[in-house]
Design a protein around this motif. Structure first.
Motif, PDB file in Angstrom:
ATOM      1  N   THR A  14       1.712  -2.440   4.835  1.00  0.00           N
ATOM      2  CA  THR A  14       0.611  -2.883   5.697  1.00  0.00           C
ATOM      3  C   THR A  14       0.838  -4.301   6.223  1.00  0.00           C
ATOM      4  O   THR A  14       0.617  -4.571   7.409  1.00  0.00           O
ATOM      5  CB  THR A  14      -0.733  -2.824   4.928  1.00  0.00           C
ATOM      6  OG1 THR A  14      -0.827  -1.552   4.307  1.00  0.00           O
ATOM      7  CG2 THR A  14      -1.910  -3.030   5.852  1.00  0.00           C
ATOM      8  N   LEU A  15       1.290  -5.197   5.350  1.00  0.00           N
ATOM      9  CA  LEU A  15       1.498  -6.579   5.789  1.00  0.00           C
ATOM     10  C   LEU A  15       2.646  -6.665   6.807  1.00  0.00           C
ATOM     11  O   LEU A  15       2.585  -7.457   7.746  1.00  0.00           O
ATOM     12  CB  LEU A  15       1.765  -7.507   4.594  1.00  0.00           C
ATOM     13  CG  LEU A  15       0.629  -7.598   3.552  1.00  0.00           C
ATOM     14  CD1 LEU A  15       0.987  -8.575   2.451  1.00  0.00           C
ATOM     15  CD2 LEU A  15      -0.696  -7.993   4.180  1.00  0.00           C
ATOM     16  N   THR A  16       3.650  -5.829   6.617  1.00  0.00           N
ATOM     17  CA  THR A  16       4.761  -5.820   7.588  1.00  0.00           C
ATOM     18  C   THR A  16       4.272  -5.292   8.944  1.00  0.00           C
ATOM     19  O   THR A  16       4.623  -5.839   9.993  1.00  0.00           O
ATOM     20  CB  THR A  16       5.929  -4.948   7.063  1.00  0.00           C
ATOM     21  OG1 THR A  16       6.207  -5.331   5.723  1.00  0.00           O
ATOM     22  CG2 THR A  16       7.175  -5.122   7.899  1.00  0.00           C
ATOM     23  N   VAL A  50       0.104 -13.801   4.033  1.00  0.00           N
ATOM     24  CA  VAL A  50       0.049 -13.812   2.564  1.00  0.00           C
ATOM     25  C   VAL A  50      -1.318 -14.309   2.087  1.00  0.00           C
ATOM     26  O   VAL A  50      -1.875 -13.801   1.111  1.00  0.00           O
ATOM     27  CB  VAL A  50       1.193 -14.678   1.975  1.00  0.00           C
ATOM     28  CG1 VAL A  50       1.059 -14.822   0.471  1.00  0.00           C
ATOM     29  CG2 VAL A  50       2.541 -14.066   2.316  1.00  0.00           C
ATOM     30  N   LEU A  51      -1.888 -15.272   2.801  1.00  0.00           N
ATOM     31  CA  LEU A  51      -3.221 -15.763   2.415  1.00  0.00           C
ATOM     32  C   LEU A  51      -4.292 -14.691   2.643  1.00  0.00           C
ATOM     33  O   LEU A  51      -5.243 -14.588   1.873  1.00  0.00           O
ATOM     34  CB  LEU A  51      -3.571 -17.036   3.192  1.00  0.00           C
ATOM     35  CG  LEU A  51      -2.693 -18.261   2.890  1.00  0.00           C
ATOM     36  CD1 LEU A  51      -3.176 -19.482   3.661  1.00  0.00           C
ATOM     37  CD2 LEU A  51      -2.650 -18.575   1.405  1.00  0.00           C
ATOM     38  N   LEU A  52      -4.096 -13.891   3.665  1.00  0.00           N
ATOM     39  CA  LEU A  52      -4.999 -12.757   3.888  1.00  0.00           C
ATOM     40  C   LEU A  52      -4.925 -11.819   2.686  1.00  0.00           C
ATOM     41  O   LEU A  52      -5.950 -11.384   2.141  1.00  0.00           O
ATOM     42  CB  LEU A  52      -4.598 -12.012   5.174  1.00  0.00           C
ATOM     43  CG  LEU A  52      -5.129 -10.587   5.345  1.00  0.00           C
ATOM     44  CD1 LEU A  52      -6.603 -10.610   5.737  1.00  0.00           C
ATOM     45  CD2 LEU A  52      -4.339  -9.813   6.399  1.00  0.00           C
ATOM     46  N   TYR A  53      -3.688 -11.529   2.263  1.00  0.00           N
ATOM     47  CA  TYR A  53      -3.473 -10.664   1.094  1.00  0.00           C
ATOM     48  C   TYR A  53      -4.143 -11.268  -0.150  1.00  0.00           C
ATOM     49  O   TYR A  53      -4.824 -10.575  -0.906  1.00  0.00           O
ATOM     50  CB  TYR A  53      -1.969 -10.494   0.871  1.00  0.00           C
ATOM     51  CG  TYR A  53      -1.585  -9.854  -0.436  1.00  0.00           C
ATOM     52  CD1 TYR A  53      -1.742  -8.499  -0.639  1.00  0.00           C
ATOM     53  CD2 TYR A  53      -1.068 -10.622  -1.484  1.00  0.00           C
ATOM     54  CE1 TYR A  53      -1.406  -7.904  -1.839  1.00  0.00           C
ATOM     55  CE2 TYR A  53      -0.723 -10.038  -2.690  1.00  0.00           C
ATOM     56  CZ  TYR A  53      -0.889  -8.678  -2.859  1.00  0.00           C
ATOM     57  OH  TYR A  53      -0.556  -8.099  -4.061  1.00  0.00           O
TER      58      TYR A  53
ATOM     59  N   ARG B  57       5.068 -12.442  -2.721  1.00  0.00           N
ATOM     60  CA  ARG B  57       4.573 -11.645  -1.597  1.00  0.00           C
ATOM     61  C   ARG B  57       5.214 -12.114  -0.287  1.00  0.00           C
ATOM     62  O   ARG B  57       5.613 -11.308   0.547  1.00  0.00           O
ATOM     63  CB  ARG B  57       3.036 -11.745  -1.559  1.00  0.00           C
ATOM     64  CG  ARG B  57       2.336 -11.004  -0.474  1.00  0.00           C
ATOM     65  CD  ARG B  57       2.677  -9.548  -0.391  1.00  0.00           C
ATOM     66  NE  ARG B  57       2.430  -8.796  -1.594  1.00  0.00           N
ATOM     67  CZ  ARG B  57       2.983  -7.610  -1.855  1.00  0.00           C
ATOM     68  NH1 ARG B  57       3.817  -7.073  -0.989  1.00  0.00           N
ATOM     69  NH2 ARG B  57       2.724  -6.982  -2.966  1.00  0.00           N
ATOM     70  N   LEU B  58       5.323 -13.429  -0.146  1.00  0.00           N
ATOM     71  CA  LEU B  58       5.928 -13.982   1.072  1.00  0.00           C
ATOM     72  C   LEU B  58       7.412 -13.592   1.147  1.00  0.00           C
ATOM     73  O   LEU B  58       7.904 -13.212   2.211  1.00  0.00           O
ATOM     74  CB  LEU B  58       5.780 -15.506   1.104  1.00  0.00           C
ATOM     75  CG  LEU B  58       6.318 -16.191   2.359  1.00  0.00           C
ATOM     76  CD1 LEU B  58       5.516 -15.800   3.590  1.00  0.00           C
ATOM     77  CD2 LEU B  58       6.319 -17.715   2.225  1.00  0.00           C
ATOM     78  N   ALA B  59       8.076 -13.671  -0.008  1.00  0.00           N
ATOM     79  CA  ALA B  59       9.504 -13.308  -0.037  1.00  0.00           C
ATOM     80  C   ALA B  59       9.685 -11.838   0.347  1.00  0.00           C
ATOM     81  O   ALA B  59      10.601 -11.489   1.102  1.00  0.00           O
ATOM     82  CB  ALA B  59      10.078 -13.573  -1.423  1.00  0.00           C
TER      83      ALA B  59
END
Lengths: 175, 314
Positions: A14-16, A50-53, B57-59
């Protein structure tokens, strides 16, 4: 399924997808709004995803009242830029520093050096403790699910291991 | 920080303590310095876990983006470069298809020059039919993707990796790891933990290649690929098995021992038996250690028979 549910059930994918779908618009917007280079804009955009996650996992975001793009724009505007402006450092953007800033805002009583030390202690702690603690304390996963996911014998084993891991982490932290 | 404190800290931070317990907790934070320090460190560690999770997560996100970008880089230029070729091929295929359909739908009389009154040789028709049947039976089983992959894939992946398939080093019942010839055979050690044998080799990693080589008894080659993967636990476990099968029992012993000592390890349990085998192969120097190690597995019914043999040899 809405975005929040999708992030919870399959964060990787989803983030991708979010990144790809919103990349052009967001990077253009950041560049225009804050006069930044593409590279910095991209770094900020990735960090904001990432902050959204993080907001979804921590339960701070349970319902989207606006479009997801608007929400991400607001993260960028309100948190990241605000944090960097506060530090008078608009010129450099490092994801870890941005994340540290966000955590720092919430745990004001914790010194940043301690946070960095805790972070490096976790790296020293290694697997499977690192994953076990993340699943339990960050993702708030239930013992049943962790037991199943990590293939432990039963919940008591998982619980005991979690405590052992936490004590070992504390020991490394104070070394 | 003891288990009880961890539990109390978790409950307090989750807001699940009753009002009276909460008051008691907070007053203890004031009166008990050690307790307060524990609580402070607990909060710091939790925040550290959060930071670490965000970094991970960022990685992962960056890796996924790069992976997709690599795919695009490969696919798009190929499609672009071969645009005209693809167009020509498509036209050709369509033309052939069109011709085939056209000829199939023609009346029988126009399909051949055979005259209506020509005598039909039934024997030759039977022969043609039977030869067609034979042909289809002798075709390779390429219709099932699973079978195809199963037969072809290991060979292709080995060739792609640039590794020539080595000669088998140890036969199934050949005795290994003992110069006097009474110790471990390959078949003793072949029953491996599921993490190794269940690996489907779908990931193109050094580990997957090593597993393939291991399955082909190429322990030395497998070892060369993974021995430096010190941060990957399953690679280390496979390394220990390779050492064991190559007769380097001292190295195998120390590696299996480290898995046993780490009760968080996924290989904690299965390492016990292989630790015993590694020590067994190092006899007589390892006798006292082996006797102690047997205690670890003596209650496991799976190993009773083999243990009896080992105990006889001791």
């Amino acid at each position: 399924m809405d975005w929040i549910e999708r992030i919870k059930s399959d964060p990787d994918k989803t983030l991708t997808i979010l990144y790809k779908d919103l990349k052009n618009d967001t990077i253009q917007w950041i560049k225009k709004e804050f006069s930044l280079q593409s590279e910095d804009a991209d770094e900020i955009f990735q960090t904001s995803i990432v902050l959204l996650y993080d907001n979804v996992v921590s339960g701070k975001l349970t319902l989207l009242t606006s479009h997801i793009k608007t929400y991400i724009f607001s993260i960028i505007k309100n948190k990241i830029i605000q944090l960097n402006r506060a530090k008078n450092r608009i010129s450099s953007y490092d994801a870890t520093e941005i994340m540290l800033g966000v955590i720092d805002e919430e745990y004001q009583e914790i010194a940043q050096e301690d946070l960095i030390k805790a972070n490096s202690s976790l790296i020293k702690l290694g697997e499977p403790c690192k994953s076990l603690l993340e699943l339990s304390y960050y993702q708030q996963m239930k013992l049943d699910d962790i037991t199943l996911l990590l293939g432990y014998k039963n919940n008591d084993t998982t619980k005991n291991l979690k405590y052992k891991c936490m004590k070992r982490l504390q020991k490394i932290f104070f070394e | 920080m003891d288990d009880f404190n961890i539990h109390i800290f978790e409950t307090y931070l989750a807001g699940q303590l009753s009002e009276s317990d909460k008051l008691e907790f907070e007053s203890r934070l004031i009166s008990d310095q050690a307790f307060a320090k524990d609580f402070e460190s607990f909060k710091i560690l939790q925040a550290g876990i959060r930071l670490q999770a965000m970094q991970n997560r960022l990685a992962t996100l960056k890796a996924n983006i790069n992976k997709d970008a690599d795919k695009d880089d490969v696919i798009k230029p190929i499609l672009k470069r071969n645009y005209w070729t693809w167009s020509l091929v498509s036209i050709l295929v369509l033309s052939v298809l069109g011709y085939v359909i056209y000829t199939q739908t023609l009346p029988v009389s126009k399909q051949s020059n055979v005259k209506q009154d020509q005598v039909i040789n039934l024997d030759s028709l039977d022969q043609k039919a039977s030869s067609k049947g034979q042909q289809s039976e002798t075709l390779p089983a390429v219709d099932s993707a699973g079978t195809f992959n199963k037969v072809i894939k290991p060979k292709i992946s080995l060739e792609k990796s640039g590794i020539t398939k080595p000669q088998k080093q140890i036969k199934k019942n050949e005795i290994i790891a003992d110069e006097k010839g009474k110790k471990i055979t390959r078949s003793d050690v072949m029953v491996l933990y599921s993490a190794i044998m269940r690996d489907d080799g779908s990931e193109n990693t050094a580990y997957s290649k090593a597993v393939e080589l291991y399955r082909d008894s190429a322990y030395k080659e497998a070892l060369d690929i993974i021995v430096d993967n010190v941060d990957d636990e399953k690679s280390q476990y496979l390394t220990a098995h390779c050492y064991l099968l190559l007769g380097q029992s001292d190295k195998a012993t120390s590696m299996f021992k480290s898995f046993i000592e780490n009760d968080f390890s996924s290989f904690h349990e299965p390492s016990k038996w292989y630790y015993v085998l590694a020590l067994y192969s190092g006899l007589p120097a390892t006798k006292s250690e082996l006797i102690k190690a047997i205690e670890l597995v003596k209650d496991n019914p799976e190993y009773q028979k083999k243990l009896k043999k080992i105990q006889e040899d001791i």
